[in-house]
Design a protein around this motif. Sequence first.
Motif, PDB file in Angstrom:
ATOM      1  N   SER A 290       0.853  -1.187   0.000  1.00 61.55           N
ATOM      2  CA  SER A 290       0.000   0.000   0.000  1.00 61.55           C
ATOM      3  C   SER A 290       0.893   1.243   0.000  1.00 61.55           C
ATOM      4  N   VAL A 291       0.265   2.398  -0.142  1.00 62.16           N
ATOM      5  CA  VAL A 291       1.015   3.659  -0.124  1.00 62.16           C
ATOM      6  C   VAL A 291       0.596   4.479   1.087  1.00 62.16           C
TER       7      VAL A 291
ATOM      8  N   LYS B  82       7.330   4.985 -13.176  1.00 61.93           N
ATOM      9  CA  LYS B  82       6.315   3.930 -13.246  1.00 61.93           C
ATOM     10  C   LYS B  82       5.366   3.922 -12.043  1.00 61.93           C
ATOM     11  N   LEU B  83       5.728   4.669 -10.974  1.00 61.60           N
ATOM     12  CA  LEU B  83       4.886   4.700  -9.776  1.00 61.60           C
ATOM     13  C   LEU B  83       4.158   6.025  -9.597  1.00 61.60           C
ATOM     14  N   ARG B  84       4.368   6.962 -10.488  1.00 58.96           N
ATOM     15  CA  ARG B  84       3.844   8.307 -10.260  1.00 58.96           C
ATOM     16  C   ARG B  84       2.331   8.372 -10.176  1.00 58.96           C
ATOM     17  N   GLU B  85       1.654   7.484 -10.869  1.00 56.17           N
ATOM     18  CA  GLU B  85       0.196   7.495 -10.820  1.00 56.17           C
ATOM     19  C   GLU B  85      -0.353   6.652  -9.674  1.00 56.17           C
ATOM     20  N   LYS B  86       0.537   5.984  -8.958  1.00 54.16           N
ATOM     21  CA  LYS B  86       0.103   5.088  -7.874  1.00 54.16           C
ATOM     22  C   LYS B  86       0.578   5.535  -6.493  1.00 54.16           C
ATOM     23  N   ILE B  87       1.598   6.388  -6.437  1.00 57.79           N
ATOM     24  CA  ILE B  87       2.293   6.668  -5.177  1.00 57.79           C
ATOM     25  C   ILE B  87       1.493   7.523  -4.212  1.00 57.79           C
TER      26      ILE B  87
ATOM     27  N   ASN C  20      -3.868   7.861   8.200  1.00 56.65           N
ATOM     28  CA  ASN C  20      -2.930   6.837   8.644  1.00 56.65           C
ATOM     29  C   ASN C  20      -1.657   7.551   9.075  1.00 56.65           C
ATOM     30  N   ARG C  21      -0.733   6.839   9.658  1.00 58.77           N
ATOM     31  CA  ARG C  21       0.464   7.481  10.162  1.00 58.77           C
ATOM     32  C   ARG C  21       1.269   8.118   9.028  1.00 58.77           C
ATOM     33  N   ILE C  22       1.628   9.372   9.203  1.00 59.04           N
ATOM     34  CA  ILE C  22       2.445  10.089   8.230  1.00 59.04           C
ATOM     35  C   ILE C  22       3.912   9.738   8.481  1.00 59.04           C
ATOM     36  N   THR C  23       4.624   9.465   7.405  1.00 55.36           N
ATOM     37  CA  THR C  23       6.019   9.034   7.510  1.00 55.36           C
ATOM     38  C   THR C  23       6.952  10.086   6.916  1.00 55.36           C
ATOM     39  N   PHE C  24       8.051  10.336   7.585  1.00 54.59           N
ATOM     40  CA  PHE C  24       9.085  11.203   7.026  1.00 54.59           C
ATOM     41  C   PHE C  24       9.648  10.559   5.757  1.00 54.59           C
ATOM     42  N   ASP C  25       9.791  11.360   4.717  1.00 52.82           N
ATOM     43  CA  ASP C  25      10.423  10.848   3.496  1.00 52.82           C
ATOM     44  C   ASP C  25      11.874  10.467   3.781  1.00 52.82           C
TER      45      ASP C  25
END
Length: 500
Positions: A210-211, A288-293, A302-307
């Motif tokens: 999941s993203v 390839k992930l730009r439309e899914k990320i 949901n929990r926000i994650t540091f990049d």
Amino acid sequence: MSEHRPRIAIIGAGPGGISLALSLKQKGVHDFVVYERESGIGGVWYQNRYPGYRCDIDALYYSHSRYPYNFGESHPPRKVVQEYWDSICFKEDLHSQFHSNTTLKSASWDPSDSTYKLILENRDGTEVKVNHQYLISAIGSFSSPSRANIPGLQDFEGEIIRSWSWPEELGLAELRGKRVAVLGNGCTGTQLITVLSRDPEIEVIAISRSVRWLKPGTTKEGPHTVKWSKVQSFLYSIAPFRWVARLGVFLTMETYWIGFAKKSILTPIVRKAQNRVARWMSTSAPEKLREKIVPDYPVGSNRITFDGGYLNALNQPNVTAVLDAVQQVKGSSLILQSGQEFQADCIVLATGFDTAASLNVQGREGHLMAGKRDHLEYYHGIAIPGFHNVFSLQGNNSTAGHFSSLFQIEVQAEYIASLLAKTGQQDAKVIEVKESSTKEYNEWIDRRLDKTVWSGKESWYRADGGKGRIFTHWPGPATLYWWINRKINWDDWVITGANP
């Protein structure tokens, strides 16, 4: 262990157990012992040793308010955080009251002498039975790893590495020339993938089912930290300057709460910020992930994650990023639901923790906490009706999604220590929160939860595998939690056996 048994047993020597010990000592209560299953103190900061592990909360507020420390940077690595808590224990001479390599197997209430009968297990497998009047859970929310139920995983022909028990002798050099599949993209997974990607001799397969929303860092490459200057380190060592800096961090984090409201006058501003982050995530991800990320749920659900360099890592030539779930493991292959198949030498499980895990406690008249707490109703995240003399740190609905957990822990530690100091003076035998007060409190909590973005999404915040009641989070500003717990409402408690 000596023949004398302290009144109070604290389970867990992480930041929670240490903070409670400090509050008890401050109030003149020294009759306690801390049992810790690991060989050292620090909780997750001692146990988790994977490469790249660092704090994702500003150190000025991921620290005890009474114990400053020169962290050297805004978000220090694991070793520095663990050394910080260890230094406090040495300063306050707490180590003598800690018993390491000791796991609580079960605790049962004995009404004949108003104590809990604890069965403890030492590292060598031997069992010890002890009695304590009060039992306090300080195991936190991240003490029990989630299990990856993937068919064939245990028969994997390569090496399985668990992020929460990363071998101390396993460094990046030992992974060179290998194909390493990392499962998970939470806080652990993103930090691990970022570090592994920096070594071109390690082939990384980053698999996420999941993203999630990511928070941009200070640099594209990461990590998400800012070094303190010599002037900063000096000023933070002076109380007035340190408190002003802490206040700044406090107010900044409190403003994040507006992002969790389902609807408010500030919602348009939150949505604009969300759209900016979405554009950044899309343009920063591999093509390839730009439309899914970008997640299809509101930020904060949901929990926000540091990049911390994660998106940059996914673009590296030695990293293959995949958004899919592992269907099965066969031999040395990971077979995904889409049918894709990847060969791997190592599988790293960064699959999170079971936030519903609890102690195994038998309370009065059949009340049972059988290693799970997601269906229990807590009073202020601290106590549960039916469990005499049992208290918790970070109990249900007391963790702030936008704030440092250390704030809530300190508030709870002060509350519990005040309870035990007062009842100790009265020589009370039993203290229990009222069911009516707990029911009224949880009805209020549920009304507030319905107004948050959490209520619209399945997640690990919920019971029943993500579909039940939200049991983890506190639905309000951290200041409100402090306000309702700043003093004890004795009308909500039943105390028996106390001297007049």
